[in-house]
Design a protein around this motif. Structure first.
Motif, PDB file in Angstrom:
ATOM      1  N   PRO A   1       0.803  -1.230   0.000  1.00  0.00           N
ATOM      2  CA  PRO A   1       0.000   0.000   0.000  1.00  0.00           C
ATOM      3  C   PRO A   1       0.832   1.275   0.000  1.00  0.00           C
ATOM      4  O   PRO A   1       0.353   2.328  -0.432  1.00  0.00           O
ATOM      5  CB  PRO A   1      -0.854  -0.112   1.264  1.00  0.00           C
ATOM      6  CG  PRO A   1      -0.169  -1.107   2.119  1.00  0.00           C
ATOM      7  CD  PRO A   1       0.517  -2.052   1.187  1.00  0.00           C
ATOM      8  N   ALA A   2       2.065   1.207   0.467  1.00  0.00           N
ATOM      9  CA  ALA A   2       2.942   2.378   0.372  1.00  0.00           C
ATOM     10  C   ALA A   2       3.276   2.669  -1.086  1.00  0.00           C
ATOM     11  O   ALA A   2       3.299   3.826  -1.520  1.00  0.00           O
ATOM     12  CB  ALA A   2       4.219   2.153   1.172  1.00  0.00           C
ATOM     13  N   VAL A   3       3.510   1.618  -1.861  1.00  0.00           N
ATOM     14  CA  VAL A   3       3.783   1.808  -3.286  1.00  0.00           C
ATOM     15  C   VAL A   3       2.508   2.249  -4.007  1.00  0.00           C
ATOM     16  O   VAL A   3       2.559   3.021  -4.967  1.00  0.00           O
ATOM     17  CB  VAL A   3       4.377   0.531  -3.906  1.00  0.00           C
ATOM     18  CG1 VAL A   3       4.650   0.720  -5.397  1.00  0.00           C
ATOM     19  CG2 VAL A   3       5.674   0.142  -3.188  1.00  0.00           C
ATOM     20  N   ASP A   4       1.359   1.787  -3.529  1.00  0.00           N
ATOM     21  CA  ASP A   4       0.090   2.292  -4.067  1.00  0.00           C
ATOM     22  C   ASP A   4       0.018   3.813  -3.904  1.00  0.00           C
ATOM     23  O   ASP A   4      -0.402   4.527  -4.824  1.00  0.00           O
ATOM     24  CB  ASP A   4      -1.094   1.662  -3.347  1.00  0.00           C
ATOM     25  CG  ASP A   4      -1.275   0.185  -3.656  1.00  0.00           C
ATOM     26  OD1 ASP A   4      -0.697  -0.303  -4.653  1.00  0.00           O
ATOM     27  OD2 ASP A   4      -2.003  -0.489  -2.894  1.00  0.00           O
ATOM     28  N   ALA A   5       0.410   4.308  -2.729  1.00  0.00           N
ATOM     29  CA  ALA A   5       0.383   5.751  -2.471  1.00  0.00           C
ATOM     30  C   ALA A   5       1.366   6.479  -3.381  1.00  0.00           C
ATOM     31  O   ALA A   5       1.067   7.563  -3.910  1.00  0.00           O
ATOM     32  CB  ALA A   5       0.713   6.029  -1.003  1.00  0.00           C
ATOM     33  N   LEU A   6       2.545   5.903  -3.584  1.00  0.00           N
ATOM     34  CA  LEU A   6       3.521   6.472  -4.513  1.00  0.00           C
ATOM     35  C   LEU A   6       2.925   6.590  -5.909  1.00  0.00           C
ATOM     36  O   LEU A   6       3.054   7.619  -6.580  1.00  0.00           O
ATOM     37  CB  LEU A   6       4.780   5.605  -4.535  1.00  0.00           C
ATOM     38  CG  LEU A   6       5.782   5.856  -5.672  1.00  0.00           C
ATOM     39  CD1 LEU A   6       6.396   7.242  -5.559  1.00  0.00           C
ATOM     40  CD2 LEU A   6       6.863   4.780  -5.667  1.00  0.00           C
ATOM     41  N   ASP A   7       2.275   5.533  -6.361  1.00  0.00           N
ATOM     42  CA  ASP A   7       1.670   5.527  -7.684  1.00  0.00           C
ATOM     43  C   ASP A   7       0.596   6.608  -7.804  1.00  0.00           C
ATOM     44  O   ASP A   7       0.511   7.317  -8.820  1.00  0.00           O
ATOM     45  CB  ASP A   7       1.082   4.147  -7.965  1.00  0.00           C
ATOM     46  CG  ASP A   7       0.743   3.936  -9.432  1.00  0.00           C
ATOM     47  OD1 ASP A   7       1.269   4.674 -10.285  1.00  0.00           O
ATOM     48  OD2 ASP A   7      -0.062   3.034  -9.722  1.00  0.00           O
ATOM     49  N   THR A   8      -0.215   6.757  -6.759  1.00  0.00           N
ATOM     50  CA  THR A   8      -1.263   7.776  -6.759  1.00  0.00           C
ATOM     51  C   THR A   8      -0.667   9.171  -6.859  1.00  0.00           C
ATOM     52  O   THR A   8      -1.123  10.000  -7.660  1.00  0.00           O
ATOM     53  CB  THR A   8      -2.126   7.661  -5.495  1.00  0.00           C
ATOM     54  OG1 THR A   8      -2.785   6.388  -5.485  1.00  0.00           O
ATOM     55  CG2 THR A   8      -3.179   8.767  -5.445  1.00  0.00           C
ATOM     56  N   TRP A   9       0.347   9.466  -6.050  1.00  0.00           N
ATOM     57  CA  TRP A   9       0.987  10.784  -6.104  1.00  0.00           C
ATOM     58  C   TRP A   9       1.646  11.019  -7.461  1.00  0.00           C
ATOM     59  O   TRP A   9       1.621  12.139  -7.978  1.00  0.00           O
ATOM     60  CB  TRP A   9       2.007  10.915  -4.977  1.00  0.00           C
ATOM     61  CG  TRP A   9       1.396  11.255  -3.648  1.00  0.00           C
ATOM     62  CD1 TRP A   9       0.092  11.076  -3.275  1.00  0.00           C
ATOM     63  CD2 TRP A   9       2.061  11.828  -2.526  1.00  0.00           C
ATOM     64  NE1 TRP A   9      -0.099  11.491  -1.983  1.00  0.00           N
ATOM     65  CE2 TRP A   9       1.093  11.961  -1.502  1.00  0.00           C
ATOM     66  CE3 TRP A   9       3.358  12.221  -2.272  1.00  0.00           C
ATOM     67  CZ2 TRP A   9       1.404  12.493  -0.235  1.00  0.00           C
ATOM     68  CZ3 TRP A   9       3.684  12.747  -1.022  1.00  0.00           C
ATOM     69  CH2 TRP A   9       2.705  12.887  -0.017  1.00  0.00           C
ATOM     70  N   ALA A  10       2.240   9.986  -8.034  1.00  0.00           N
ATOM     71  CA  ALA A  10       2.884  10.129  -9.344  1.00  0.00           C
ATOM     72  C   ALA A  10       1.865  10.554 -10.395  1.00  0.00           C
ATOM     73  O   ALA A  10       2.146  11.402 -11.253  1.00  0.00           O
ATOM     74  CB  ALA A  10       3.555   8.820  -9.748  1.00  0.00           C
ATOM     75  N   GLN A  11       0.684   9.958 -10.320  1.00  0.00           N
ATOM     76  CA  GLN A  11      -0.343  10.272 -11.303  1.00  0.00           C
ATOM     77  C   GLN A  11      -1.008  11.624 -11.037  1.00  0.00           C
ATOM     78  O   GLN A  11      -1.344  12.350 -11.988  1.00  0.00           O
ATOM     79  CB  GLN A  11      -1.402   9.171 -11.305  1.00  0.00           C
ATOM     80  CG  GLN A  11      -0.878   7.818 -11.777  1.00  0.00           C
ATOM     81  CD  GLN A  11      -1.951   6.755 -11.816  1.00  0.00           C
ATOM     82  OE1 GLN A  11      -3.044   6.966 -12.336  1.00  0.00           O
ATOM     83  NE2 GLN A  11      -1.663   5.594 -11.244  1.00  0.00           N
ATOM     84  N   GLU A  12      -1.200  11.965  -9.768  1.00  0.00           N
ATOM     85  CA  GLU A  12      -1.927  13.182  -9.435  1.00  0.00           C
ATOM     86  C   GLU A  12      -1.044  14.428  -9.427  1.00  0.00           C
ATOM     87  O   GLU A  12      -1.511  15.521  -9.771  1.00  0.00           O
ATOM     88  CB  GLU A  12      -2.608  13.035  -8.073  1.00  0.00           C
ATOM     89  CG  GLU A  12      -3.738  12.002  -8.058  1.00  0.00           C
ATOM     90  CD  GLU A  12      -4.489  11.992  -6.746  1.00  0.00           C
ATOM     91  OE1 GLU A  12      -4.120  12.769  -5.826  1.00  0.00           O
ATOM     92  OE2 GLU A  12      -5.454  11.203  -6.634  1.00  0.00           O
TER      93      GLU A  12
END
Length: 260
Positions: free
Chosen positions: A123-134
């Motif tokens: 889930p930490a990498v999920d958060a990274l992915d979200t910030w990368a996209q947003e």
């Protein structure tokens, strides 16, 4: 991206030696109540047999309602625009993040954090992915996660690969390796914790061989390099003591960021 031949490559012997030293130093510790935000295993003699899990460290407890520190959108965007540092962490990040932010500010570096106690790598990498996209990503990413993956250590390798795909070849990832041998648990669990920590760290070391832009912050080796460091720098076999352990761990992160 392949590592150049001159790059530092920690050996398996060194990593497992760190694990052996840590396990030996904690095996005789008296059981105590587990601290809030640390990796959890169910208590009780009968329940403990079930809770040891497939890898001996127990079963990850529910983390979604635990303490967290997440920067607001304005701070995230400001950090991205000034090419600061995005940090993704667990309970250690929640505890040590504010002190780290002050040290980075003295260097003129901003930081935006997504720290959540009890959270494993996925889930930490999920958060990274979200910030990368947003928001897009700055040049430097700090991953301060992995301690909560002692319960399922094989999951880490795929998430490291996923992290490197998200950030791409032009950004640097600083990943702090892990040390766990929780003093709130008995000898068998502490040995399993240390074995699984070494397993996680080996996956990070192997990934560093493949990626030129992955930097390992060698927290586990730092702790094992002197006989009294584990007792002085960790308050429960996992979380850094304050201020000694916190200063030591943050200092290693600052050194790595300065080195580029």
């Amino acid at each position: 991206m392949r590592k150049r031949l001159g790059s530092f490559r920690p050996s398996r012997r060194l990593l497992f030696a760190a694990g052996t030293a840590a396990a030996a130093s904690t095996v005789a510790a008296t059981a105590a109540e587990a601290v809030s935000g640390s990796p959890q295993a169910t208590g009780g003699a009968a329940a403990n047999l079930v809770s040891l899990g497939a890898y001996g460290s127990g079963v990850l407890g529910s983390w979604e309602r635990q303490a967290r520190a997440i920067s607001n959108e304005a701070q995230i965007r400001r950090t991205r625009e000034t090419d600061g540092v995005f940090m993704f962490g667990d309970s250690i990040g929640v505890q040590d993040g504010p002190a780290l932010a002050k040290q980075l500010a003295q260097l003129g570096i901003s930081i935006a954090v997504h720290n959540w106690a009890g959270r494993p790598v996925t889930p930490a990498v999920d958060a990274l992915d979200t910030w990368a996209q947003e928001y897009g990503l700055p040049h430097r990413i700090l991953m301060s996660v992995g301690s909560n993956d002692i319960f399922t250590p094989p999951a880490v390798e795929a998430q490291v690969e996923r992290t490197m795909r998200i950030v791409g070849e032009e950004r640097i990832v600083y990943w702090v390796n892990v040390q766990a041998a929780r003093t709130a648990h008995g000898p068998d669990v502490k040995v399993a914790d240390q074995r699984n920590s070494a397993w996680i760290n080996l996956q990070l070391a192997e990934a560093q061989r493949r990626y030129d832009n992955l930097r390992i912050v060698h927290w586990a080796e730092h702790l094992a390099s002197s006989p009294n460091r584990l007792a002085r720098l960790l308050r429960d076999g996992l979380h850094p003591s304050v201020p000694l352990g916190q200063n030591a761990r943050n200092g290693l992160i600052i050194q790595a960021i300065k080195a580029g």
